[in-house]
Design a protein around this motif. Structure first.
Motif, PDB file in Angstrom:
ATOM      1  N   PHE A  43       0.818  -1.205   0.000  1.00  0.00           N
ATOM      2  CA  PHE A  43       0.000   0.000   0.000  1.00  0.00           C
ATOM      3  C   PHE A  43       0.858   1.264   0.000  1.00  0.00           C
ATOM      4  O   PHE A  43       0.614   2.200  -0.767  1.00  0.00           O
ATOM      5  CB  PHE A  43      -0.940  -0.003   1.216  1.00  0.00           C
ATOM      6  N   PHE A  44       1.910   1.268   0.855  1.00  0.00           N
ATOM      7  CA  PHE A  44       2.751   2.467   0.926  1.00  0.00           C
ATOM      8  C   PHE A  44       3.484   2.689  -0.400  1.00  0.00           C
ATOM      9  O   PHE A  44       3.650   3.827  -0.835  1.00  0.00           O
ATOM     10  CB  PHE A  44       3.714   2.375   2.104  1.00  0.00           C
ATOM     11  N   PRO A  91       5.374  20.405  -4.455  1.00  0.00           N
ATOM     12  CA  PRO A  91       6.826  20.554  -4.619  1.00  0.00           C
ATOM     13  C   PRO A  91       7.433  19.232  -5.069  1.00  0.00           C
ATOM     14  O   PRO A  91       7.029  18.168  -4.608  1.00  0.00           O
ATOM     15  CB  PRO A  91       7.316  20.943  -3.224  1.00  0.00           C
ATOM     16  N   MET A  93       8.647  16.044  -3.111  1.00  0.00           N
ATOM     17  CA  MET A  93       7.696  15.231  -2.370  1.00  0.00           C
ATOM     18  C   MET A  93       7.743  13.763  -2.782  1.00  0.00           C
ATOM     19  O   MET A  93       7.517  12.872  -1.969  1.00  0.00           O
ATOM     20  CB  MET A  93       6.288  15.801  -2.605  1.00  0.00           C
ATOM     21  N   LEU A 117      10.412  12.081  -0.684  1.00  0.00           N
ATOM     22  CA  LEU A 117      10.011  11.896   0.709  1.00  0.00           C
ATOM     23  C   LEU A 117       9.070  10.702   0.818  1.00  0.00           C
ATOM     24  O   LEU A 117       9.236   9.837   1.675  1.00  0.00           O
ATOM     25  CB  LEU A 117       9.318  13.150   1.251  1.00  0.00           C
ATOM     26  N   ILE A 134       9.595   7.219   2.802  1.00  0.00           N
ATOM     27  CA  ILE A 134       8.664   6.723   3.824  1.00  0.00           C
ATOM     28  C   ILE A 134       8.246   5.300   3.511  1.00  0.00           C
ATOM     29  O   ILE A 134       8.223   4.430   4.383  1.00  0.00           O
ATOM     30  CB  ILE A 134       7.431   7.647   3.923  1.00  0.00           C
ATOM     31  N   VAL A 186      16.063  14.237  -0.967  1.00  0.00           N
ATOM     32  CA  VAL A 186      15.153  15.376  -0.794  1.00  0.00           C
ATOM     33  C   VAL A 186      15.949  16.683  -0.824  1.00  0.00           C
ATOM     34  O   VAL A 186      15.515  17.687  -1.386  1.00  0.00           O
ATOM     35  CB  VAL A 186      14.376  15.248   0.537  1.00  0.00           C
ATOM     36  N   PHE A 187      17.164  16.631  -0.226  1.00  0.00           N
ATOM     37  CA  PHE A 187      17.981  17.843  -0.148  1.00  0.00           C
ATOM     38  C   PHE A 187      18.988  17.958  -1.285  1.00  0.00           C
ATOM     39  O   PHE A 187      19.355  19.039  -1.686  1.00  0.00           O
ATOM     40  CB  PHE A 187      18.704  17.877   1.196  1.00  0.00           C
ATOM     41  N   PHE A 224       8.953   6.271  17.556  1.00  0.00           N
ATOM     42  CA  PHE A 224       9.328   6.510  16.154  1.00  0.00           C
ATOM     43  C   PHE A 224       8.811   7.870  15.692  1.00  0.00           C
ATOM     44  O   PHE A 224       9.518   8.637  15.052  1.00  0.00           O
ATOM     45  CB  PHE A 224       8.781   5.401  15.244  1.00  0.00           C
ATOM     46  N   PHE A 231      14.850  19.442  14.106  1.00  0.00           N
ATOM     47  CA  PHE A 231      16.250  19.857  14.205  1.00  0.00           C
ATOM     48  C   PHE A 231      16.802  20.193  12.816  1.00  0.00           C
ATOM     49  O   PHE A 231      17.561  21.152  12.648  1.00  0.00           O
ATOM     50  CB  PHE A 231      17.075  18.768  14.872  1.00  0.00           C
ATOM     51  N   LEU A 232      16.419  19.397  11.806  1.00  0.00           N
ATOM     52  CA  LEU A 232      16.856  19.687  10.431  1.00  0.00           C
ATOM     53  C   LEU A 232      16.325  21.046   9.974  1.00  0.00           C
ATOM     54  O   LEU A 232      16.972  21.753   9.211  1.00  0.00           O
ATOM     55  CB  LEU A 232      16.394  18.597   9.471  1.00  0.00           C
ATOM     56  N   PHE A 262      17.360  24.024   7.490  1.00  0.00           N
ATOM     57  CA  PHE A 262      16.599  24.164   6.246  1.00  0.00           C
ATOM     58  C   PHE A 262      15.254  24.806   6.560  1.00  0.00           C
ATOM     59  O   PHE A 262      14.212  24.209   6.345  1.00  0.00           O
ATOM     60  CB  PHE A 262      16.385  22.802   5.590  1.00  0.00           C
ATOM     61  N   ASN A 319      11.505  24.800   4.569  1.00  0.00           N
ATOM     62  CA  ASN A 319      11.438  23.718   3.596  1.00  0.00           C
ATOM     63  C   ASN A 319      10.073  23.045   3.725  1.00  0.00           C
ATOM     64  O   ASN A 319       9.781  22.390   4.727  1.00  0.00           O
ATOM     65  CB  ASN A 319      12.584  22.732   3.876  1.00  0.00           C
ATOM     66  N   ILE A 320       9.255  23.189   2.705  1.00  0.00           N
ATOM     67  CA  ILE A 320       7.867  22.701   2.788  1.00  0.00           C
ATOM     68  C   ILE A 320       7.810  21.194   3.004  1.00  0.00           C
ATOM     69  O   ILE A 320       6.925  20.680   3.715  1.00  0.00           O
ATOM     70  CB  ILE A 320       7.070  23.115   1.513  1.00  0.00           C
ATOM     71  N   ILE A 321       8.778  20.465   2.424  1.00  0.00           N
ATOM     72  CA  ILE A 321       8.800  19.005   2.578  1.00  0.00           C
ATOM     73  C   ILE A 321       8.937  18.624   4.054  1.00  0.00           C
ATOM     74  O   ILE A 321       8.183  17.795   4.579  1.00  0.00           O
ATOM     75  CB  ILE A 321       9.985  18.404   1.791  1.00  0.00           C
ATOM     76  N   LEU A 322       9.907  19.249   4.728  1.00  0.00           N
ATOM     77  CA  LEU A 322      10.105  18.944   6.143  1.00  0.00           C
ATOM     78  C   LEU A 322       8.900  19.362   6.968  1.00  0.00           C
ATOM     79  O   LEU A 322       8.501  18.678   7.912  1.00  0.00           O
ATOM     80  CB  LEU A 322      11.355  19.661   6.665  1.00  0.00           C
ATOM     81  N   LEU A 378       5.731  19.537   6.055  1.00  0.00           N
ATOM     82  CA  LEU A 378       4.621  18.595   5.887  1.00  0.00           C
ATOM     83  C   LEU A 378       4.935  17.271   6.584  1.00  0.00           C
ATOM     84  O   LEU A 378       4.051  16.640   7.176  1.00  0.00           O
ATOM     85  CB  LEU A 378       4.338  18.362   4.401  1.00  0.00           C
ATOM     86  N   PHE A 379       6.193  16.851   6.500  1.00  0.00           N
ATOM     87  CA  PHE A 379       6.618  15.622   7.168  1.00  0.00           C
ATOM     88  C   PHE A 379       6.361  15.750   8.672  1.00  0.00           C
ATOM     89  O   PHE A 379       5.803  14.843   9.305  1.00  0.00           O
ATOM     90  CB  PHE A 379       8.109  15.404   6.884  1.00  0.00           C
ATOM     91  N   TYR A 387      -0.365   5.973  10.244  1.00  0.00           N
ATOM     92  CA  TYR A 387       0.470   6.912   9.496  1.00  0.00           C
ATOM     93  C   TYR A 387      -0.087   7.150   8.097  1.00  0.00           C
ATOM     94  O   TYR A 387      -0.036   8.271   7.586  1.00  0.00           O
ATOM     95  CB  TYR A 387       1.914   6.420   9.436  1.00  0.00           C
ATOM     96  N   ALA A 388      -0.646   6.076   7.495  1.00  0.00           N
ATOM     97  CA  ALA A 388      -1.265   6.242   6.182  1.00  0.00           C
ATOM     98  C   ALA A 388      -2.389   7.272   6.255  1.00  0.00           C
ATOM     99  O   ALA A 388      -2.518   8.153   5.388  1.00  0.00           O
ATOM    100  CB  ALA A 388      -1.800   4.897   5.684  1.00  0.00           C
ATOM    101  N   LEU A 412      -0.951  10.732   6.586  1.00  0.00           N
ATOM    102  CA  LEU A 412      -0.499  11.231   5.284  1.00  0.00           C
ATOM    103  C   LEU A 412      -1.683  11.677   4.443  1.00  0.00           C
ATOM    104  O   LEU A 412      -1.627  12.697   3.746  1.00  0.00           O
ATOM    105  CB  LEU A 412       0.286  10.144   4.544  1.00  0.00           C
ATOM    106  N   TYR A 422      -3.528  19.779   2.104  1.00  0.00           N
ATOM    107  CA  TYR A 422      -2.672  20.457   1.139  1.00  0.00           C
ATOM    108  C   TYR A 422      -3.448  20.752  -0.139  1.00  0.00           C
ATOM    109  O   TYR A 422      -3.398  21.860  -0.683  1.00  0.00           O
ATOM    110  CB  TYR A 422      -1.449  19.599   0.831  1.00  0.00           C
TER     111      TYR A 422
END
Lengths: 245, 245, 245, 245
Positions: A100-101, A119, A122, A125, A129, A171-172, B158, B168-169, B173, B176-179, B181-182, B229-230, B233, B240
């Protein structure tokens, strides 16, 4: 599915994707360096390729999920067995979750490369995941099995978590050819190792079973893993050579 | 507080923050890309939002701390029980400590975005520290409990440590939209998982208790975590989509 | 090979490489800063040095592999002993595997610095992989031995994995003198520690054996490791001083 | 030295350094932002400060080493006790080793900031190595002690390894005020925790000893560690506020 085919099938998918990546990324890199010769098409062409790749990923995942659910001894979407008062076919459900993922990752690929709303990083990312979730489920998967069985599955985690980390770095550092080739090699390793697991745990043709607790077998398997990776590197190298040439 | 409400309440806060972030950051991103349409206000508007967010965080934390201290069976600020010669209500004190760090994070948010004295990345560092402290205390929290209880709490780590790393990242950065949203997705995961812990360990309505040592339950819970988590997301994705549209 | 020479030989190679690097990189750094005085040759000269280094690495690895295979009590390319129904000389095969990856790294060095087809950071990635594989095999190597034997080998892993991480960082921060000197010091540490392992486990001259399970010996060895590193840093420092001067 | 003073002394040094850093770095940051008001002197002034700091570090380390060696019950530079056939005063030697690396770091500081031969980031690398070595020795130090003793020392490792990582990051992100303040706070935490260890393990004034195996004590100590960090953050914050103001 705990049999030879159940390991050979996902192994083949990973092999195909790994080999495909080891062709695609060198091609992309060559095109960027040498814009004249590149007959593959421009940026638009590569974008179309990404969309197709995402679609293939999504379709394969869907097939995988359906197969896990509707094989004769599968759960048929039933999660809890009320008669026996226990969870039903947890293995198949776990595999379905993994697929599924990957399916979600495929869909995100398509969305990312067809619209401009999302973006572009994505897709990486989401793939990171998906790979991480695969490793996460695998890690708790092997609890309570025999020594060789556990070891051979845990070795896989080096490729899986290594791959997840590599994709997260992308990603970076998007478009870094080093990371892309590294990822390809880890993907091929994963694919060929699935085949190896199948051969060791379910010897086709009824060969003799491996002694699960012999320390020598563990040490051999560890080394064998390195050889698989050597071959994966060789494949990536050869493909890179052919494409560049 | 070891009951259903004690897990549902922090879970709701995390859910609210996660969902809020999954709206705020896409909005900010859309505004940066398309400066004309953006009716939300300019940079000043977003700064005000950050201050309000910090204030909400600080107030919630204060309420949480007071609640942990002054519930009928709480410690009432007494740390050591001299009669019984042992620490008094360590659980409540630990929860208070967690809230306290989130409170500090809220205060730092306010200072960072009202004055210009403090470098702007300080809010992320403080939030990362707060999240890390939560995970750190949780890790030593579950020592000596039963298998399922330990496992279901460790799974939470986790999301917690993943979130701490991600924030921390963001020190390096920022924006950073990716981070971002994550982080939102991990925050939603944490919130919904708190609810799940409540449902599993303290079934409301007096449902049957879960068998704490059944290996199948452990495997199901692990998979269930991935499903949460699914969904997280999915929520982030839908939010979004709505915001961008 | 489990004897004194089997540890002294690889130790010497690492020592030579570490010391050579601690001369090469300061030289390169000095040339970059001060282009006039530099009589060593320009970029072309350094490229030739890299190629020679790669060739030396590849040849040493080949010799190492052949030695491991064709020593009197070696496997002579036979992997499975059909008479005794078990793997043959797994130790030698594992060492051969380690050498093989270093050999591949040498070959990649040559290709990278003679042609322009391959991105230049590939040599670092391949070296990082080779070092990681060495550590990976070592980690599973010591399973089931005695306390001091395990500990003294595991200490080596700090240098190995530290080195792998450092080289992997160099993929992104190529030419960073800090990382290059750090790598040199870790390489010298590895080399001198191989010698130390030889002296402890196989005392030459028939000295008394070490008590494998004495806790004091373990603590002394841990401290001794730090002293080795202090000396490694001293060597790097002195070489840097001489070269710059 | 396993007594109260043996923990209070290094604790004080760490406290002094941490507090000093929490004054120095905000000052530096303020000077960079606002070049007019800065009466502290220009770049030269700060360079002189760095040299003095390095000298203080080196002298303190030398004193520490001498003290560890020449206290009445110290090893007096004798490493092996030939009469009892065992290592002599390993504890003191380990502490001397820790001090030695800090001393080297001090010397590198002086060299880096007086000559131009050495790249400036070298001081951070050397400090990171010194801190890492401290943590490394501590980790193997506590082997085989009682539960609370082990736990209270291991908690210290969070500050130590966190600090080492933070300083290593500064190699790449030099002058990042966030990292510098983070490092200051971790250094203060380490210092105050050394004092706490002294109070817990060697209660001065002959107070009652702590029960080493009571689980509640472990949980309290874990929480107490967080409170120490909260105070460390407060100190850094207050110092930052005063300096900026």
């Amino acid at each position: 599915m705990a049999n030879f085919k159940g390991h050979a099938l996902p192994g083949s998918f990973f092999l195909i994707f790994g080999l495909w990546w080891s062709v695609k990324y060198p091609l992309k890199y060559a095109c960027r360096k040498n814009k004249k010769i590149c007959f593959f098409g421009s940026k638009v062409g590569f974008q179309r390729v990404e969309v197709i790749e995402g679609a293939v990923k999504a379709i394969f995942s869907l097939i995988g999920m359906l197969a896990e659910q509707f094989v004769p001894d599968g759960p048929h979407l039933r999660l809890y067995n009320h008669e026996e008062k226990q969870w039903s076919h947890l293995m198949n459900w776990q595999h379905s979750t993994m697929y599924f993922f990957y399916g979600v990752s495929g869909v995100v690929d398509i969305i990312t490369h067809t619209t401009k709303a999302v973006p572009v990083a994505m897709d990486r990312l989401m793939l990171a995941i998906a790979v991480f979730v695969e490793g996460f489920l695998f890690y708790y998967h092997v609890h309570g099995r025999q020594a060789l069985d556990v070891h051979i599955h845990l070795l896989l985690l080096f490729a899986v978590f290594g791959g997840a980390l590599c994709i997260f770095l992308e990603v970076f550092f998007r478009g870094n050819i080093i990371l892309e080739l590294f990822r390809s090699s880890l993907c091929i390793l994963q694919g060929s190792w699935f085949w190896q697991i199948g051969f060791v745990l379910f010897p086709p043709g009824g060969g003799p079973e491996w002694n699960q607790n012999d320390h020598n077998n563990l040490m051999f398997i560890t080394m064998c893993y390195c050889w698989h990776y050597a071959f994966a590197l060789l494949f990536v190298g050869v493909n890179y050579g052919i494409v560049t040439w």
